[in-house]
Design a protein around this motif. Sequence first.
Motif, PDB file in Angstrom:
ATOM      1  N   GLU A 188      -1.723  14.917  -9.928  1.00 51.04           N
ATOM      2  CA  GLU A 188      -2.886  14.976  -9.056  1.00 51.04           C
ATOM      3  C   GLU A 188      -3.220  13.585  -8.529  1.00 51.04           C
ATOM      4  N   ARG A 189      -3.510  13.503  -7.248  1.00 49.17           N
ATOM      5  CA  ARG A 189      -3.719  12.209  -6.604  1.00 49.17           C
ATOM      6  C   ARG A 189      -5.201  12.003  -6.261  1.00 49.17           C
ATOM      7  N   PRO A 190      -5.832  10.967  -6.804  1.00 49.81           N
ATOM      8  CA  PRO A 190      -7.220  10.657  -6.459  1.00 49.81           C
ATOM      9  C   PRO A 190      -7.313   9.957  -5.110  1.00 49.81           C
ATOM     10  N   VAL A 191      -8.515   9.901  -4.556  1.00 50.36           N
ATOM     11  CA  VAL A 191      -8.740   9.241  -3.266  1.00 50.36           C
ATOM     12  C   VAL A 191      -8.848   7.726  -3.470  1.00 50.36           C
ATOM     13  N   GLY A 192      -8.136   6.990  -2.657  1.00 56.19           N
ATOM     14  CA  GLY A 192      -8.184   5.534  -2.706  1.00 56.19           C
ATOM     15  C   GLY A 192      -8.580   4.957  -1.368  1.00 56.19           C
ATOM     16  N   LEU A 193      -9.115   3.756  -1.382  1.00 54.98           N
ATOM     17  CA  LEU A 193      -9.509   3.062  -0.149  1.00 54.98           C
ATOM     18  C   LEU A 193      -9.037   1.619  -0.206  1.00 54.98           C
ATOM     19  N   ASN A 194      -8.279   1.213   0.792  1.00 54.87           N
ATOM     20  CA  ASN A 194      -7.900  -0.192   0.922  1.00 54.87           C
ATOM     21  C   ASN A 194      -9.011  -0.902   1.679  1.00 54.87           C
ATOM     22  N   SER A 195      -9.559  -1.947   1.093  1.00 53.50           N
ATOM     23  CA  SER A 195     -10.690  -2.637   1.703  1.00 53.50           C
ATOM     24  C   SER A 195     -10.434  -4.136   1.752  1.00 53.50           C
ATOM     25  N   PHE A 196     -10.650  -4.738   2.939  1.00 58.53           N
ATOM     26  CA  PHE A 196     -10.562  -6.189   3.057  1.00 58.53           C
ATOM     27  C   PHE A 196     -11.445  -6.657   4.203  1.00 58.53           C
ATOM     28  N   PHE A 197     -12.502  -7.383   3.837  1.00 67.41           N
ATOM     29  CA  PHE A 197     -13.408  -7.976   4.816  1.00 67.41           C
ATOM     30  C   PHE A 197     -13.976  -6.970   5.818  1.00 67.41           C
ATOM     31  N   GLY A 198     -14.323  -5.766   5.327  1.00 71.21           N
ATOM     32  CA  GLY A 198     -14.904  -4.756   6.192  1.00 71.21           C
ATOM     33  C   GLY A 198     -13.898  -3.926   6.957  1.00 71.21           C
ATOM     34  N   TYR A 199     -12.628  -4.165   6.733  1.00 71.18           N
ATOM     35  CA  TYR A 199     -11.569  -3.420   7.404  1.00 71.18           C
ATOM     36  C   TYR A 199     -10.787  -2.598   6.391  1.00 71.18           C
ATOM     37  N   THR A 200      -9.984  -1.667   6.905  1.00 73.79           N
ATOM     38  CA  THR A 200      -9.176  -0.820   6.041  1.00 73.79           C
ATOM     39  C   THR A 200      -7.867  -0.464   6.734  1.00 73.79           C
ATOM     40  N   SER A 201      -6.942   0.103   5.985  1.00 78.49           N
ATOM     41  CA  SER A 201      -5.641   0.516   6.504  1.00 78.49           C
ATOM     42  C   SER A 201      -5.606   2.036   6.618  1.00 78.49           C
ATOM     43  N   GLY A 202      -5.519   2.528   7.847  1.00 79.34           N
ATOM     44  CA  GLY A 202      -5.493   3.964   8.064  1.00 79.34           C
ATOM     45  C   GLY A 202      -4.086   4.511   8.156  1.00 79.34           C
ATOM     46  N   SER A 203      -3.962   5.667   8.768  1.00 81.55           N
ATOM     47  CA  SER A 203      -2.644   6.286   8.905  1.00 81.55           C
ATOM     48  C   SER A 203      -1.761   5.447   9.822  1.00 81.55           C
ATOM     49  N   GLY A 204      -0.467   5.536   9.606  1.00 82.62           N
ATOM     50  CA  GLY A 204       0.472   4.797  10.440  1.00 82.62           C
ATOM     51  C   GLY A 204       0.680   3.362  10.042  1.00 82.62           C
ATOM     52  N   THR A 205       0.144   2.966   8.887  1.00 86.14           N
ATOM     53  CA  THR A 205       0.326   1.596   8.407  1.00 86.14           C
ATOM     54  C   THR A 205       1.197   1.598   7.159  1.00 86.14           C
ATOM     55  N   PHE A 206       1.936   0.535   6.972  1.00 88.83           N
ATOM     56  CA  PHE A 206       2.795   0.488   5.793  1.00 88.83           C
ATOM     57  C   PHE A 206       1.959   0.368   4.521  1.00 88.83           C
ATOM     58  N   ILE A 207       0.734  -0.197   4.622  1.00 85.50           N
ATOM     59  CA  ILE A 207      -0.125  -0.284   3.443  1.00 85.50           C
ATOM     60  C   ILE A 207      -0.548   1.113   3.002  1.00 85.50           C
ATOM     61  N   SER A 208      -0.782   1.999   3.955  1.00 79.67           N
ATOM     62  CA  SER A 208      -1.090   3.381   3.611  1.00 79.67           C
ATOM     63  C   SER A 208       0.063   3.997   2.828  1.00 79.67           C
ATOM     64  N   ASP A 209       1.285   3.697   3.257  1.00 72.51           N
ATOM     65  CA  ASP A 209       2.464   4.231   2.563  1.00 72.51           C
ATOM     66  C   ASP A 209       2.610   3.606   1.180  1.00 72.51           C
ATOM     67  N   VAL A 210       2.270   2.332   1.050  1.00 69.51           N
ATOM     68  CA  VAL A 210       2.272   1.672  -0.257  1.00 69.51           C
ATOM     69  C   VAL A 210       1.340   2.407  -1.217  1.00 69.51           C
ATOM     70  N   MET A 211       0.170   2.784  -0.729  1.00 65.20           N
ATOM     71  CA  MET A 211      -0.816   3.468  -1.558  1.00 65.20           C
ATOM     72  C   MET A 211      -0.374   4.881  -1.930  1.00 65.20           C
ATOM     73  N   THR A 212       0.116   5.625  -0.954  1.00 64.78           N
ATOM     74  CA  THR A 212       0.489   7.006  -1.237  1.00 64.78           C
ATOM     75  C   THR A 212       1.714   7.089  -2.142  1.00 64.78           C
ATOM     76  N   HIS A 213       2.625   6.131  -2.016  1.00 62.24           N
ATOM     77  CA  HIS A 213       3.770   6.117  -2.931  1.00 62.24           C
ATOM     78  C   HIS A 213       3.361   5.720  -4.344  1.00 62.24           C
ATOM     79  N   ALA A 214       2.171   5.153  -4.478  1.00 61.90           N
ATOM     80  CA  ALA A 214       1.650   4.784  -5.793  1.00 61.90           C
ATOM     81  C   ALA A 214       0.784   5.890  -6.395  1.00 61.90           C
ATOM     82  N   GLY A 215       0.666   6.999  -5.691  1.00 55.80           N
ATOM     83  CA  GLY A 215      -0.060   8.127  -6.258  1.00 55.80           C
ATOM     84  C   GLY A 215      -1.502   8.251  -5.838  1.00 55.80           C
ATOM     85  N   LEU A 216      -1.882   7.615  -4.727  1.00 46.64           N
ATOM     86  CA  LEU A 216      -3.234   7.746  -4.187  1.00 46.64           C
ATOM     87  C   LEU A 216      -3.206   8.556  -2.896  1.00 46.64           C
TER      88      LEU A 216
END
Length: 372
Positions: A188-216
């Motif tokens: 089961e995958r919990p919800v995660g949020l990438n946060s940096f200085f008021g910004y985030t990584s949405g769909s289509g970013t490699f950081i999003s893929d980093v997170m989802t491959h880590a189970g988020l």
Amino acid sequence: MFRRFVAILIAATLILSAAPVPVAATAQADQCTFPTTFTDATGSEITITEDPERIVTTNPSAAQTMWEIGAREEVVGVSQYAMYLDGASEKTNVSGSGGVNVEAVIGLEPDLVLVPNTTYIAEPDKVRQLRDAGLTVAVFESGDSLTGVADKVERVGAITGNCEAGAERADEMRTSIENMERALDGVERPVGLNSFFGYTSGSGTFISDVMTHAGLRNGAAEAGINDWGQINDELVVTMDPEYIVIPSHAPVPSGPAYNSTTAIQEGNVIVVDANNLQQPAPRAIDASETILEAVHPDAYERYQQLQNESATAETTSDATTEDETMTDEQTTEPTDSTTEAPQTTSESESPGFGPVVALVALAAVAFVARRR
């Protein structure tokens, strides 16, 4: 300091787009074949006449890739954000107050200059100046996934004369990606949020893929945020992330909205080395591993077991291949006293490069773009 960089384009794409090449063919090549011609992200046809010995990398992800394929000695110039790499301080810093220092790059007399599409979009005149000076400049695209980054690593190896090393490092990444997917099967995958200085990584970013491959699950992507964008307090409250992922140079987000989240209340803030998390380069796998270990410790243990099994299988395969080669050499004899024993040779092949994929400009943070 970081906020004043906001609003320059973070490019969608890093490293030369090319038609994929069978991995086995590349991995078996002892050396690349030159000259080689390909089309880069600007649509320019680039020809590299011979194996480049002096290479300038104008962004840290390209430098990290060269380090990871064992080609750091070929690099003569790096950007200021690549100074974290071991031995990078011995290279010439080609960053200026406004981006790439054209004079510094030209002064190094490089055989090849690797430029990210971020630089080209923000500073097209500087790329033009480098080319007008007679330098071979390859403007390359950015992978938007871990698999895309692995492909990029293989291509960097091909154009810099490190075909075998690039293919091997890319295969290591692909194996790690597959093992993470296997370890997380059914989890089961919990919800995660990438946060940096008021910004985030949405769909289509490699950081999003980093997170989802880590189970988020990427809460920003599920909320409809594409690429890199700002995130407001209302969305943070609605999302209620169970984990918050931040790069090591960014502060832990605070305020009533963030303080109300499960992540903050339970202390589930994962700090990841910014050089791994924010650069589409081989060490992005390390970022996924850091997140995986924090979120799913049991799956992480399974992942480590799979990694060990893969390493053992590869070692066994290499040993078997070496034994077979030795056996073939020992059993091959001359047909008569005047005929030499036949020798098996394999012709090295250089991966072919196809048309460049469509460029996608992403509105985001210049600081991150420069660090990439």
